[in-house]
Design a protein around this motif. Sequence first.
Motif, PDB file in Angstrom:
ATOM      1  N   PRO A 170     -14.644 -16.447  -4.061  1.00 38.58           N
ATOM      2  CA  PRO A 170     -14.344 -15.141  -4.540  1.00 38.58           C
ATOM      3  C   PRO A 170     -14.301 -14.064  -3.558  1.00 38.58           C
ATOM      4  CG  PRO A 170     -16.810 -15.759  -5.015  1.00 38.58           C
ATOM      5  CD  PRO A 170     -16.132 -17.049  -4.397  1.00 38.58           C
ATOM      6  N   ALA A 171     -13.430 -13.241  -3.809  1.00 41.54           N
ATOM      7  CA  ALA A 171     -13.164 -11.992  -2.738  1.00 41.54           C
ATOM      8  C   ALA A 171     -12.906 -10.850  -3.569  1.00 41.54           C
ATOM      9  CB  ALA A 171     -12.042 -12.403  -1.658  1.00 41.54           C
ATOM     10  N   VAL A 172     -13.834  -9.933  -3.056  1.00 43.56           N
ATOM     11  CA  VAL A 172     -13.197  -8.395  -3.611  1.00 43.56           C
ATOM     12  C   VAL A 172     -12.384  -7.693  -2.861  1.00 43.56           C
ATOM     13  CG1 VAL A 172     -14.274  -6.120  -4.147  1.00 43.56           C
ATOM     14  CG2 VAL A 172     -15.484  -8.205  -4.797  1.00 43.56           C
ATOM     15  N   LEU A 173     -11.170  -6.963  -3.442  1.00 41.29           N
ATOM     16  CA  LEU A 173     -10.260  -6.549  -2.631  1.00 41.29           C
ATOM     17  C   LEU A 173     -10.006  -4.928  -3.249  1.00 41.29           C
ATOM     18  CD1 LEU A 173      -7.378  -9.178  -2.871  1.00 41.29           C
ATOM     19  CD2 LEU A 173      -9.095  -9.002  -0.975  1.00 41.29           C
ATOM     20  N   MET A 174     -10.014  -4.070  -2.103  1.00 42.87           N
ATOM     21  CA  MET A 174      -9.642  -2.639  -2.710  1.00 42.87           C
ATOM     22  C   MET A 174      -8.220  -2.383  -2.301  1.00 42.87           C
ATOM     23  SD  MET A 174     -12.092   0.342  -1.930  1.00 42.87           S
ATOM     24  CE  MET A 174     -13.277  -0.088  -2.834  1.00 42.87           C
ATOM     25  N   GLY A 175      -7.437  -1.555  -3.172  1.00 47.45           N
ATOM     26  CA  GLY A 175      -5.907  -1.134  -3.021  1.00 47.45           C
ATOM     27  C   GLY A 175      -5.832   0.274  -3.220  1.00 47.45           C
ATOM     28  N   PHE A 176      -4.956   0.751  -2.429  1.00 50.54           N
ATOM     29  CA  PHE A 176      -4.846   2.128  -2.156  1.00 50.54           C
ATOM     30  C   PHE A 176      -3.309   2.541  -2.388  1.00 50.54           C
ATOM     31  CE2 PHE A 176      -8.533   0.884   0.405  1.00 50.54           C
ATOM     32  CZ  PHE A 176      -9.281   2.086   0.151  1.00 50.54           C
ATOM     33  N   ASP A 177      -3.254   3.574  -3.264  1.00 53.76           N
ATOM     34  CA  ASP A 177      -1.799   4.238  -3.164  1.00 53.76           C
ATOM     35  C   ASP A 177      -1.942   5.508  -2.420  1.00 53.76           C
ATOM     36  OD1 ASP A 177       0.444   5.008  -4.204  1.00 53.76           O
ATOM     37  OD2 ASP A 177       0.118   6.071  -6.054  1.00 53.76           O
ATOM     38  N   PHE A 178      -1.436   5.388  -1.371  1.00 55.85           N
ATOM     39  CA  PHE A 178      -1.330   6.497  -0.351  1.00 55.85           C
ATOM     40  C   PHE A 178      -0.501   7.903  -0.920  1.00 55.85           C
ATOM     41  CE2 PHE A 178      -0.027   9.285   2.974  1.00 55.85           C
ATOM     42  CZ  PHE A 178      -1.289   9.678   3.804  1.00 55.85           C
ATOM     43  N   GLY A 179      -1.156   8.739  -0.793  1.00 55.11           N
ATOM     44  CA  GLY A 179      -0.364  10.152  -1.058  1.00 55.11           C
ATOM     45  C   GLY A 179      -0.676  11.204  -0.155  1.00 55.11           C
ATOM     46  N   THR A 180      -0.028  12.241  -0.180  1.00 59.43           N
ATOM     47  CA  THR A 180      -0.296  13.349   0.966  1.00 59.43           C
ATOM     48  C   THR A 180      -1.475  14.434   0.286  1.00 59.43           C
ATOM     49  OG1 THR A 180       1.609  14.733   0.323  1.00 59.43           O
ATOM     50  CG2 THR A 180       1.672  13.262   2.275  1.00 59.43           C
ATOM     51  N   HIS A 181      -1.584  14.256  -1.077  1.00 60.32           N
ATOM     52  CA  HIS A 181      -2.527  15.116  -1.566  1.00 60.32           C
ATOM     53  C   HIS A 181      -3.982  14.408  -2.456  1.00 60.32           C
ATOM     54  CE1 HIS A 181      -0.090  18.654  -1.389  1.00 60.32           C
ATOM     55  NE2 HIS A 181       0.788  18.189  -1.775  1.00 60.32           N
ATOM     56  N   LEU A 182      -3.121  13.265  -3.062  1.00 61.49           N
ATOM     57  CA  LEU A 182      -4.434  12.315  -3.552  1.00 61.49           C
ATOM     58  C   LEU A 182      -3.956  10.798  -3.031  1.00 61.49           C
ATOM     59  CD1 LEU A 182      -4.419  13.543  -7.290  1.00 61.49           C
ATOM     60  CD2 LEU A 182      -6.451  13.787  -5.291  1.00 61.49           C
ATOM     61  N   ILE A 183      -5.032  10.175  -3.266  1.00 66.82           N
ATOM     62  CA  ILE A 183      -5.051   8.665  -2.637  1.00 66.82           C
ATOM     63  C   ILE A 183      -5.786   8.011  -3.909  1.00 66.82           C
ATOM     64  CG2 ILE A 183      -5.749   6.555  -1.137  1.00 66.82           C
ATOM     65  CD1 ILE A 183      -5.949   9.128   1.178  1.00 66.82           C
ATOM     66  N   GLY A 184      -4.927   7.132  -4.364  1.00 66.93           N
ATOM     67  CA  GLY A 184      -5.592   6.386  -5.685  1.00 66.93           C
ATOM     68  C   GLY A 184      -6.007   4.989  -5.122  1.00 66.93           C
ATOM     69  N   VAL A 185      -7.324   4.855  -5.718  1.00 71.24           N
ATOM     70  CA  VAL A 185      -8.212   3.665  -5.182  1.00 71.24           C
ATOM     71  C   VAL A 185      -8.331   2.473  -6.551  1.00 71.24           C
ATOM     72  CG1 VAL A 185     -10.189   2.904  -4.359  1.00 71.24           C
ATOM     73  CG2 VAL A 185      -9.187   5.178  -3.710  1.00 71.24           C
ATOM     74  N   ALA A 186      -8.212   1.413  -6.175  1.00 72.44           N
ATOM     75  CA  ALA A 186      -8.507   0.317  -7.461  1.00 72.44           C
ATOM     76  C   ALA A 186      -9.429  -0.633  -6.576  1.00 72.44           C
ATOM     77  CB  ALA A 186      -7.163  -0.215  -7.904  1.00 72.44           C
ATOM     78  N   VAL A 187      -9.824  -1.537  -7.387  1.00 72.31           N
ATOM     79  CA  VAL A 187     -10.731  -2.811  -6.934  1.00 72.31           C
ATOM     80  C   VAL A 187     -10.363  -3.826  -7.808  1.00 72.31           C
ATOM     81  CG1 VAL A 187     -12.816  -2.216  -8.542  1.00 72.31           C
ATOM     82  CG2 VAL A 187     -13.144  -3.508  -5.961  1.00 72.31           C
ATOM     83  N   GLY A 188     -10.233  -5.119  -7.160  1.00 77.64           N
ATOM     84  CA  GLY A 188     -10.117  -6.382  -7.740  1.00 77.64           C
ATOM     85  C   GLY A 188     -10.710  -7.467  -7.194  1.00 77.64           C
ATOM     86  N   ASN A 189     -10.486  -8.580  -7.762  1.00 81.27           N
ATOM     87  CA  ASN A 189     -10.979  -9.787  -7.122  1.00 81.27           C
ATOM     88  C   ASN A 189     -10.083 -10.874  -7.104  1.00 81.27           C
ATOM     89  OD1 ASN A 189     -11.931 -11.915  -9.451  1.00 81.27           O
ATOM     90  ND2 ASN A 189     -12.829 -10.054 -10.070  1.00 81.27           N
ATOM     91  N   THR A 190     -10.152 -11.888  -6.518  1.00 76.82           N
ATOM     92  CA  THR A 190      -9.236 -13.251  -6.540  1.00 76.82           C
ATOM     93  C   THR A 190      -9.583 -14.189  -7.462  1.00 76.82           C
ATOM     94  OG1 THR A 190     -10.857 -14.221  -4.815  1.00 76.82           O
ATOM     95  CG2 THR A 190      -8.848 -12.965  -3.909  1.00 76.82           C
ATOM     96  N   ILE A 191     -10.810 -14.194  -8.049  1.00 74.90           N
ATOM     97  CA  ILE A 191     -11.198 -14.914  -9.271  1.00 74.90           C
ATOM     98  C   ILE A 191     -10.311 -14.883 -10.492  1.00 74.90           C
ATOM     99  CG2 ILE A 191     -12.795 -15.918 -10.755  1.00 74.90           C
ATOM    100  CD1 ILE A 191     -14.797 -15.630  -8.441  1.00 74.90           C
ATOM    101  N   THR A 192     -10.385 -13.577 -11.046  1.00 73.85           N
ATOM    102  CA  THR A 192      -9.623 -13.122 -12.090  1.00 73.85           C
ATOM    103  C   THR A 192      -7.927 -12.839 -11.741  1.00 73.85           C
ATOM    104  OG1 THR A 192     -10.072 -10.961 -11.959  1.00 73.85           O
ATOM    105  CG2 THR A 192     -11.587 -12.319 -13.013  1.00 73.85           C
TER     106      THR A 192
END
Length: 143
Positions: free
Chosen positions: A11-33
């Motif tokens: 299992p591995a936890v990953l973190m994703g980013f949607d880069f923007g100049t004002h806001l950066i969106g953040v998400a978390v996920g894993n390889t199992i599901t």
Amino acid sequence: MPEPGVAPGDPAVLMGFDFGTHLIGVAVGNTITGTASALCSVAAERRQQRFEAIARLLAQWSPSRLVVGLPLSRDEGAEQERSAQARRFANQLHGRFGLPVAMIDERYTSRAAEDSGAADVDAESARLILEQYLRDPAASRAP
């Protein structure tokens, strides 16, 4: 294709980013599901505060890899000015935190996030980016 640094089946936890100049969106996920969840948006204007907020999220979730959305033009998929900004952000993440960073085509994720009615569109976009990576890590690009 297994991720570099993660043994097949582990299992591995990953973190994703949607880069923007004002806001950066953040998400978390894993390889199992193979799924991700929208977390929050981080204010992007002040570099020090941006990376302090990201450091707190990394400490909380302990991801083994980071994924940043790469903005490409809609028509031919060519890089644009925002692509260079996202690449720079990905390089800064790697340099500051020492984690591997992958980039993946983020075309249409912001539109899909807006259409979803999510309260935090940037975090929802990050979730879509991360789930896209989880479905096909071989499609990622180097920062």
